[in-house]
Design a protein around this motif. Structure first.
Motif, mmCIF file in Angstrom:
data_model
loop_
_atom_site.group_PDB
_atom_site.id
_atom_site.type_symbol
_atom_site.label_atom_id
_atom_site.label_comp_id
_atom_site.label_asym_id
_atom_site.label_seq_id
_atom_site.Cartn_x
_atom_site.Cartn_y
_atom_site.Cartn_z
ATOM 1 N N PRO A 1 -0.104 -12.149 6.807
ATOM 2 C CA PRO A 1 1.609 -11.827 6.749
ATOM 3 C C PRO A 1 1.839 -12.000 5.364
ATOM 4 N N ASP A 2 0.327 -12.014 4.672
ATOM 5 C CA ASP A 2 1.413 -11.592 3.229
ATOM 6 C C ASP A 2 0.703 -10.697 2.332
ATOM 7 N N VAL A 3 0.359 -9.362 3.358
ATOM 8 C CA VAL A 3 -0.024 -8.001 4.251
ATOM 9 C C VAL A 3 0.398 -6.825 4.365
ATOM 10 N N LEU A 4 1.387 -6.055 3.661
ATOM 11 C CA LEU A 4 2.515 -5.829 4.527
ATOM 12 C C LEU A 4 1.893 -3.565 4.137
ATOM 13 N N THR A 5 2.410 -3.160 5.190
ATOM 14 C CA THR A 5 2.484 -1.582 5.809
ATOM 15 C C THR A 5 3.781 -0.855 4.178
ATOM 16 N N LEU B 1 -3.250 -1.046 -2.528
ATOM 17 C CA LEU B 1 -4.450 -0.829 -2.112
ATOM 18 C C LEU B 1 -4.543 0.802 -0.861
ATOM 19 N N LYS B 2 -5.565 1.473 -1.894
ATOM 20 C CA LYS B 2 -5.511 2.685 -0.110
ATOM 21 C C LYS B 2 -6.251 2.226 0.430
ATOM 22 N N THR B 3 -5.249 2.708 1.687
ATOM 23 C CA THR B 3 -6.326 2.361 3.128
ATOM 24 C C THR B 3 -6.335 4.422 3.106
ATOM 25 N N GLY B 4 -7.531 5.193 3.363
ATOM 26 C CA GLY B 4 -7.065 6.141 4.002
ATOM 27 C C GLY B 4 -6.411 7.158 3.442
ATOM 28 N N LYS B 5 -4.914 7.311 4.100
ATOM 29 C CA LYS B 5 -4.087 8.028 3.801
ATOM 30 C C LYS B 5 -2.643 7.216 3.211
ATOM 31 N N ASP B 6 -3.174 5.943 3.597
ATOM 32 C CA ASP B 6 -1.837 5.006 3.203
ATOM 33 C C ASP B 6 -2.236 4.246 2.335
#
Length: 102
Positions: free
Chosen positions: A17-21, A48-53
């Motif tokens: 829950p600490d990791v947000l979009t 943190l870059k994850t693909g395009k987001d």
């Protein structure tokens, strides 16, 4: 019967829950998703870059936003250092040769 992941963030996906979009962080900060992405690209907030987001640690972002900041282009900072969270314009000036502005 409540389980340990009964948070409203990530409860169905089992993610931290600490990791947000981007959208989730934008909603928490009261900003647009585009502004949050720009801040991440500029290094103003940890991401943190994850693909395009991006993905963001809420605690890490809160810690950075609690720190005092300087306005871009002020004389009290030596040179624009992207690792220090310089603003977008300052980074762009540094890449294009800021020495011509003097």
């Amino acid at each position: 019967m409540a389980d340990r992941t009964g948070d409203d963030t990530g409860s169905d996906t089992g993610r931290d829950p600490d990791v947000l979009t981007t959208a989730e962080l934008a909603a928490k900060l009261g900003l647009s998703a585009q502004t949050v992405r720009r801040m991440a690209h500029a290094g103003q907030i940890p991401a943190l870059k994850t693909g395009k987001d991006f993905r963001y640690s809420w605690e890490a972002v809160r810690e950075v936003l609690r720190q005092p900041h300087h306005e871009p282009g002020t004389a009290d900072e030596p040179a624009a250092d992207p690792s220090k969270g310089a603003g977008y314009r300052a980074q762009r000036r540094a890449r294009t040769g800021a020495t011509t502005d003097d």
